[in-house]
Design a protein around this motif. Structure first.
Motif, mmCIF file in Angstrom:
data_model
loop_
_atom_site.group_PDB
_atom_site.id
_atom_site.type_symbol
_atom_site.label_atom_id
_atom_site.label_comp_id
_atom_site.label_asym_id
_atom_site.label_seq_id
_atom_site.Cartn_x
_atom_site.Cartn_y
_atom_site.Cartn_z
ATOM 1 N N HIS A 52 -0.443 0.892 -0.794
ATOM 2 C CA HIS A 52 -1.679 1.527 -1.261
ATOM 3 C C HIS A 52 -1.977 1.026 -2.674
ATOM 4 C CE1 HIS A 52 -4.714 4.594 -1.860
ATOM 5 N NE2 HIS A 52 -4.098 4.992 -2.948
ATOM 6 N N SER B 222 -4.560 10.823 -4.795
ATOM 7 C CA SER B 222 -3.538 9.770 -4.876
ATOM 8 C C SER B 222 -2.154 10.332 -4.619
ATOM 9 C CB SER B 222 -3.567 9.110 -6.257
ATOM 10 O OG SER B 222 -4.805 8.499 -6.480
ATOM 11 N N LEU C 190 -1.841 10.956 -0.869
ATOM 12 C CA LEU C 190 -1.713 9.710 -0.118
ATOM 13 C C LEU C 190 -0.307 9.128 -0.233
ATOM 14 C CD1 LEU C 190 -5.133 7.989 -0.915
ATOM 15 C CD2 LEU C 190 -4.421 9.017 1.239
ATOM 16 N N ASN D 98 2.094 11.289 1.747
ATOM 17 C CA ASN D 98 1.924 11.028 3.179
ATOM 18 C C ASN D 98 2.554 9.700 3.582
ATOM 19 O OD1 ASN D 98 0.614 13.429 3.650
ATOM 20 N ND2 ASN D 98 -1.431 12.536 3.504
ATOM 21 N N ASP E 223 1.090 6.024 9.767
ATOM 22 C CA ASP E 223 -0.052 6.220 8.884
ATOM 23 C C ASP E 223 -0.821 7.461 9.335
ATOM 24 O OD1 ASP E 223 -2.043 5.957 7.041
ATOM 25 O OD2 ASP E 223 -2.940 4.154 7.917
ATOM 26 N N GLU F 276 -3.619 8.823 8.365
ATOM 27 C CA GLU F 276 -5.061 8.636 8.544
ATOM 28 C C GLU F 276 -5.377 7.988 9.887
ATOM 29 O OE1 GLU F 276 -8.822 6.327 6.432
ATOM 30 O OE2 GLU F 276 -6.827 6.175 5.561
#
Length: 178
Positions: A35, A68, A71, A74, A137, A139
């Motif tokens: 990321h 952030s 993310l 995760n 992932d 998302e």
């Protein structure tokens, strides 16, 4: 300041986190994720914890601070445990099956609906009415499950359609008979 962004991220023993300026790479048992961070956020790693800080006190920096942190957390959860979404198909004659890496849905249309599986995502079909979407992932897992559900969302009268495992459908009363 964001309450979520203030929290430290704890790195498990089997996870490797590499930080290069604004890019973060997380490697674990299940795979790798990366990321790119916004220039408004500063990241520092102390042993087995990661802490995010804001560079400037703007509204955008505060919103990106919590995002952030979520993310990155995760990503760490994904490469260690993975994510899973379960979908249920309800309706007479509604069923699904796997054909290679494609999911075939027979859900009341005149034709079967074919959904291609994205890479790094695995779809499993159990007893023709249960679909399990899993991957590292969060998302992509959520988006894949949402696109499968959107083919035939549950309707409020009989509850027919594709729904998430714990989703509660508000039922409506049908029209009154004479």
């Amino acid at each position: 300041m964001s309450r979520i962004g203030k929290q430290e991220i704890i790195i498990p023993d089997n996870i490797v986190v590499i930080i290069n300026e604004k890019k973060i790479l997380v490697e674990g048992d299940k795979g790798k994720l990366s990321h790119s961070l916004c220039e408004l956020i500063e990241i520092e790693k102390n042993g087995s914890t990661i802490k995010l800080k804001i560079k400037s006190k703007t509204q955008q920096a505060h919103t990106i601070h919590g995002l952030s942190r979520s993310l990155i957390n995760n990503m760490i959860t994904g490469v260690s445990k993975g994510f899973k979404k379960k979908l249920l198909i309800e309706g007479v004659g509604y069923r699904c099956q796997m054909e290679g890496r494609n999911l075939i849905l027979n859900i009341g249309y005149s034709h079967p609906v074919k959904i291609e599986t994205p890479k790094n995502i695995s779809i499993k079909v159990e007893n023709n009415t249960t679909i399990t979407v899993s991957g590292i992932d969060k998302e992509t897992v959520g988006q894949t499950a949402a696109s499968i559900r959107s083919v035939r969302p549950p309707e409020p009268y009989k509850g027919k359609g594709i729904r998430y495992e714990n989703e509660i459908i508000k039922r409506k009363v049908g029209k009154a008979g004479k």
